[in-house]
Design a protein around this motif. Structure first.
Motif, PDB file in Angstrom:
ATOM      1  N   LYS A  27      32.216  21.860  36.516  1.00 36.20           N
ATOM      2  CA  LYS A  27      33.445  22.106  35.749  1.00 36.20           C
ATOM      3  C   LYS A  27      33.528  21.158  34.556  1.00 36.20           C
ATOM      4  CE  LYS A  27      37.283  22.818  37.849  1.00 36.20           C
ATOM      5  NZ  LYS A  27      37.528  24.130  37.234  1.00 36.20           N
ATOM      6  N   THR A  28      33.166  19.898  34.782  1.00 34.29           N
ATOM      7  CA  THR A  28      33.204  18.935  33.685  1.00 34.29           C
ATOM      8  C   THR A  28      32.243  19.340  32.572  1.00 34.29           C
ATOM      9  OG1 THR A  28      33.591  17.262  35.349  1.00 34.29           O
ATOM     10  CG2 THR A  28      33.058  16.481  33.153  1.00 34.29           C
ATOM     11  N   ARG A  29      31.062  19.763  32.988  1.00 34.40           N
ATOM     12  CA  ARG A  29      30.077  20.185  31.993  1.00 34.40           C
ATOM     13  C   ARG A  29      30.579  21.372  31.184  1.00 34.40           C
ATOM     14  NH1 ARG A  29      24.286  20.725  34.937  1.00 34.40           N
ATOM     15  NH2 ARG A  29      23.971  18.559  35.557  1.00 34.40           N
ATOM     16  N   LEU A  30      31.117  22.357  31.891  1.00 32.66           N
ATOM     17  CA  LEU A  30      31.593  23.556  31.193  1.00 32.66           C
ATOM     18  C   LEU A  30      32.751  23.194  30.271  1.00 32.66           C
ATOM     19  CD1 LEU A  30      31.485  26.254  34.015  1.00 32.66           C
ATOM     20  CD2 LEU A  30      29.936  26.000  32.071  1.00 32.66           C
ATOM     21  N   HIS A  31      33.616  22.329  30.771  1.00 28.63           N
ATOM     22  CA  HIS A  31      34.775  21.931  29.977  1.00 28.63           C
ATOM     23  C   HIS A  31      34.325  21.278  28.672  1.00 28.63           C
ATOM     24  CE1 HIS A  31      38.969  21.037  29.377  1.00 28.63           C
ATOM     25  NE2 HIS A  31      38.651  19.799  29.068  1.00 28.63           N
ATOM     26  N   SER A  32      33.285  20.466  28.746  1.00 35.22           N
ATOM     27  CA  SER A  32      32.844  19.757  27.545  1.00 35.22           C
ATOM     28  C   SER A  32      32.232  20.714  26.535  1.00 35.22           C
ATOM     29  CB  SER A  32      31.857  18.653  27.909  1.00 35.22           C
ATOM     30  OG  SER A  32      30.678  19.225  28.403  1.00 35.22           O
ATOM     31  N   THR A  33      31.836  21.913  26.970  1.00 29.30           N
ATOM     32  CA  THR A  33      31.326  22.883  26.008  1.00 29.30           C
ATOM     33  C   THR A  33      32.386  23.941  25.699  1.00 29.30           C
ATOM     34  OG1 THR A  33      30.304  24.029  27.859  1.00 29.30           O
ATOM     35  CG2 THR A  33      28.893  22.629  26.550  1.00 29.30           C
ATOM     36  N   GLY A  34      33.620  23.677  26.109  1.00 25.00           N
ATOM     37  CA  GLY A  34      34.715  24.582  25.750  1.00 25.00           C
ATOM     38  C   GLY A  34      34.815  25.826  26.622  1.00 25.00           C
ATOM     39  N   VAL A  35      34.125  25.834  27.764  1.00 21.74           N
ATOM     40  CA  VAL A  35      34.222  26.989  28.662  1.00 21.74           C
ATOM     41  C   VAL A  35      35.223  26.657  29.762  1.00 21.74           C
ATOM     42  CG1 VAL A  35      32.963  28.477  30.257  1.00 21.74           C
ATOM     43  CG2 VAL A  35      31.850  27.636  28.202  1.00 21.74           C
ATOM     44  N   ASP A  36      36.361  27.328  29.750  1.00 18.78           N
ATOM     45  CA  ASP A  36      37.390  27.002  30.734  1.00 18.78           C
ATOM     46  C   ASP A  36      37.782  28.183  31.616  1.00 18.78           C
ATOM     47  OD1 ASP A  36      37.966  24.292  30.360  1.00 18.78           O
ATOM     48  OD2 ASP A  36      38.941  24.764  28.464  1.00 18.78           O
ATOM     49  N   ASN A  37      37.465  29.380  31.154  1.00 20.68           N
ATOM     50  CA  ASN A  37      37.985  30.549  31.878  1.00 20.68           C
ATOM     51  C   ASN A  37      37.062  30.960  33.013  1.00 20.68           C
ATOM     52  OD1 ASN A  37      36.171  31.013  29.930  1.00 20.68           O
ATOM     53  ND2 ASN A  37      37.311  32.624  28.881  1.00 20.68           N
ATOM     54  N   VAL A  38      36.876  30.021  33.918  1.00 19.55           N
ATOM     55  CA  VAL A  38      36.071  30.309  35.097  1.00 19.55           C
ATOM     56  C   VAL A  38      36.636  29.503  36.257  1.00 19.55           C
ATOM     57  CG1 VAL A  38      34.422  28.515  34.450  1.00 19.55           C
ATOM     58  CG2 VAL A  38      33.728  30.258  36.044  1.00 19.55           C
ATOM     59  N   ARG A  39      36.639  30.098  37.428  1.00 17.28           N
ATOM     60  CA  ARG A  39      37.100  29.373  38.608  1.00 17.28           C
ATOM     61  C   ARG A  39      35.910  29.127  39.514  1.00 17.28           C
ATOM     62  NH1 ARG A  39      41.933  29.125  37.765  1.00 17.28           N
ATOM     63  NH2 ARG A  39      43.271  30.825  37.065  1.00 17.28           N
ATOM     64  N   ILE A  40      35.766  27.891  39.920  1.00 19.73           N
ATOM     65  CA  ILE A  40      34.623  27.525  40.748  1.00 19.73           C
ATOM     66  C   ILE A  40      35.152  27.031  42.087  1.00 19.73           C
ATOM     67  CG2 ILE A  40      32.614  26.018  40.908  1.00 19.73           C
ATOM     68  CD1 ILE A  40      32.634  25.822  37.885  1.00 19.73           C
ATOM     69  N   THR A  41      34.553  27.535  43.141  1.00 22.57           N
ATOM     70  CA  THR A  41      35.023  27.138  44.455  1.00 22.57           C
ATOM     71  C   THR A  41      33.839  26.966  45.394  1.00 22.57           C
ATOM     72  OG1 THR A  41      36.333  27.830  46.342  1.00 22.57           O
ATOM     73  CG2 THR A  41      35.404  29.548  45.015  1.00 22.57           C
ATOM     74  N   VAL A  42      34.086  26.259  46.471  1.00 25.56           N
ATOM     75  CA  VAL A  42      33.031  25.989  47.438  1.00 25.56           C
ATOM     76  C   VAL A  42      33.268  26.848  48.668  1.00 25.56           C
ATOM     77  CG1 VAL A  42      32.171  24.234  49.019  1.00 25.56           C
ATOM     78  CG2 VAL A  42      32.624  23.657  46.640  1.00 25.56           C
ATOM     79  N   GLU A  43      32.263  27.584  49.055  1.00 24.60           N
ATOM     80  CA  GLU A  43      32.404  28.464  50.222  1.00 24.60           C
ATOM     81  C   GLU A  43      31.166  28.369  51.082  1.00 24.60           C
ATOM     82  OE1 GLU A  43      32.869  32.422  48.857  1.00 24.60           O
ATOM     83  OE2 GLU A  43      34.819  32.069  47.962  1.00 24.60           O
ATOM     84  N   ARG A  44      31.296  27.923  52.287  1.00 25.46           N
ATOM     85  CA  ARG A  44      30.212  27.977  53.281  1.00 25.46           C
ATOM     86  C   ARG A  44      28.822  27.714  52.722  1.00 25.46           C
ATOM     87  NH1 ARG A  44      33.360  32.217  54.551  1.00 25.46           N
ATOM     88  NH2 ARG A  44      34.526  32.060  56.491  1.00 25.46           N
ATOM     89  N   GLY A  45      28.620  26.541  52.174  1.00 20.89           N
ATOM     90  CA  GLY A  45      27.276  26.168  51.768  1.00 20.89           C
ATOM     91  C   GLY A  45      26.837  26.646  50.397  1.00 20.89           C
ATOM     92  N   VAL A  46      27.700  27.382  49.712  1.00 21.32           N
ATOM     93  CA  VAL A  46      27.350  27.817  48.361  1.00 21.32           C
ATOM     94  C   VAL A  46      28.506  27.517  47.415  1.00 21.32           C
ATOM     95  CG1 VAL A  46      25.890  29.674  49.214  1.00 21.32           C
ATOM     96  CG2 VAL A  46      28.274  30.139  48.652  1.00 21.32           C
TER      97      VAL A  46
END
Lengths: 161, 342
Positions: B105-124
């Motif tokens: 998320k930090t990496r994407l944010h630094s390149t101006g990409v914010d419209n994505v949701r990232i979550t952790v699910e069962r090992g992935v």
């Protein structure tokens, strides 16, 4: 499990009304549903949260997110038939003075983010750091959003900020 | 406090008080005790798109809690895409996955990409967002961000067989095997994406790496500095038409190591002419990201300011931001890859 339910009941009793009102002030048209959903989510994943998690802050953040999110409208089942009134409804506005009615209506014209900052700051009296943590933004952004929101409100209301 | 603030406070207070929650809300909440299960069943019966959206909705609060700053408006339903990223190598526990999600998320944010949701699910790691943001996520997730600074023992053009030479700097590297030297002489940087010989994540290994454009090959000594030595990294614009820069600020320990390293490099025997040969090591030090050599600056004399190094490799603005984002956010616990296509 029994103690977990008791703990939830305590949390619920202490904070449910405030969370319903928070959802209402943020513009939810089904604030009770939002607040209940927030508790459901908290219970569902409590096992996976850090042991020292601040439950109130967690549920509050969830309420903010759910209110903003239109996704919940996709949920097939509407669980509440009788809802608490929504904040711009006639029932609520009727008890407010003209001036306050105008403020509440102006509030609903703000962007989601500005509205969130205004409500958290002026109604919940959260500090900048707490608002930043709740919304997942920087403290500096809270400050700038807050002053932009006040300016926008002043503009709508035709007043000096 | 201004009049407006006072009015605002009391208007909010009055409006809130006019909203009366149900007195028996707890009973209602508990009475519908099968809500959890009902919710799951509902979700399972939704269409694929619906399921993706439901997952995103559930993810929201977790993402915020995991330390991200995910607060943009939800993406429109149209044009949403999901991705699932698997850690390459051994499985990771939830804590590691959350750390990875936060770094991504930090990496994407630094390149101006914010419209994505990232979550952790069962090992992935699962994500949902616009097509462009998912593409950016897939790309950055495959970069583990393992940064190292290594001595350059020898270098040469990216392709072709190098002549055998008795190396002076190499002579100071007793654990270097003849096999690796032989492979270095025959290594081909062209045709593959950043090929690296050896284990680039293992600090003690010698590796053969290529420059990011594939035009130069390097024989590199063990890693002397790593991600831990970087305090921060940021992209900086130079007046047009000059390319962007990436500035690395080292931690105090990192600055000490950098000062020593550059002093050693500067004291190496100088090349007879400006053409670098592997015999001299070219007085240079390689900055290595995931096994690829980002830059190999030459040091002819000890440096004055060891706290900062500026990468000036003719970056485009996008590449500079991306690289600074990766260096600043730190190293992922693993590379993350989307499932292989059948």
């Amino acid at each position: 499990m029994g103690s977990a339910i008791a703990a939830t009941e305590e949390l619920f009793a202490a904070h449910y009304p405030q969370l319903v009102r928070l959802a209402a002030l943020l513009g939810a048209d089904d604030p009770e549903d939002v607040a209940q959903e927030a508790f459901v989510r908290f219970e569902q994943r409590r096992d996976r949260l850090p042991a020292d998690v601040n439950a109130v802050a967690y549920v509050r953040t969830t309420v903010v997110n759910l209110t903003r999110s239109r996704l919940r409208h996709l949920r097939v089942v509407r669980r509440f038939v009788v809802e608490a009134p929504h904040v711009e409804s006639a029932e609520v506005l009727a008890v407010l003075s003209d001036e306050k009615q105008r403020v509440i209506k102006a509030l609903s014209q703000l962007s989601d983010r500005r509205r969130q900052v205004v409500v958290l700051r002026y109604w919940l009296d959260l500090s900048e750091a707490e608002i930043a943590a709740t919304l997942g933004i920087r403290a500096g952004t809270v400050k700038s959003t807050s002053s932009a929101a006040l300016a926008a409100l002043a503009d709508v209301l035709g007043e000096q900020p | 406090m201004s009049d407006l603030e006072t009015t605002l406070r009391s208007a909010l207070e009055d409006a809130a008080n006019a909203v009366a929650p149900h007195a028996d809300a707890w009973a209602t909440y508990r009475g519908r005790g099968s809500r959890h299960d009902a919710g799951k069943r509902v979700r399972l019966t939704l269409s694929v798109a619906g399921a993706a959206l439901a997952t995103a909705a559930i993810a929201t609060s977790v993402v915020v809690w995991a330390g991200g700053n995910d607060q943009k408006s939800p993406p429109k339903r149209g044009g949403l895409q999901r991705t699932t990223l698997f850690p390459s190598g051994p499985a990771l526990n939830t804590k590691k996955l959350q750390e990875a999600a936060s770094i991504l998320k930090t990496r994407l944010h630094s390149t101006g990409v914010d419209n994505v949701r990232i979550t952790v699910e069962r090992g992935v790691i699962a994500a949902i967002g616009t097509v462009a943001s998912i593409a950016a996520l897939d790309a950055t997730a495959s970069v583990s961000g393992s940064f190292q600074i290594r001595r350059v023992l020898a270098m040469g053009p990216g392709r072709g067989v190098l002549p055998h030479q008795e190396p002076s700097v190499i002579g100071k590297a007793p654990t270097l095997t003849p096999t690796l030297l032989q492979k270095f002489r025959h290594w081909n940087c062209a045709g593959r994406h950043w090929p690296t010989l050896g284990r680039p994540r293992t600090a003690s290994d010698y590796i053969v790496g290529c420059s990011t454009d594939g035009k130069t090959r390097y024989l590199l000594g063990p890693a002397v500095m790593s991600n831990h030595d970087i305090a921060s990294a940021h992209a900086r614009a130079e007046p047009a038409p000059r390319p962007w820069l990436v500035e690395l600020d080292f931690t105090p320990n990192g600055a000490t190591a950098w000062r020593n390293l550059t002093a050693t490099a500067a004291s190496d025997p100088k090349p007879m002419n400006r053409t670098c040969s592997r015999a001299t090591g070219c007085n240079s030090i390689a900055l290595v990201l995931d096994g690829a050599v980002l830059d190999a600056p030459v040091f002819n004399e000890p440096i004055r300011n060891a706290a900062r190094f500026t990468l000036a490799e003719g970056f485009s603005p996008a590449r500079a931001r991306e690289l600074a984002g990766v260096l600043d956010a730190g190293r992922l616990p693993a590379q993350f890859l989307p499932p292989a296509l059948p």
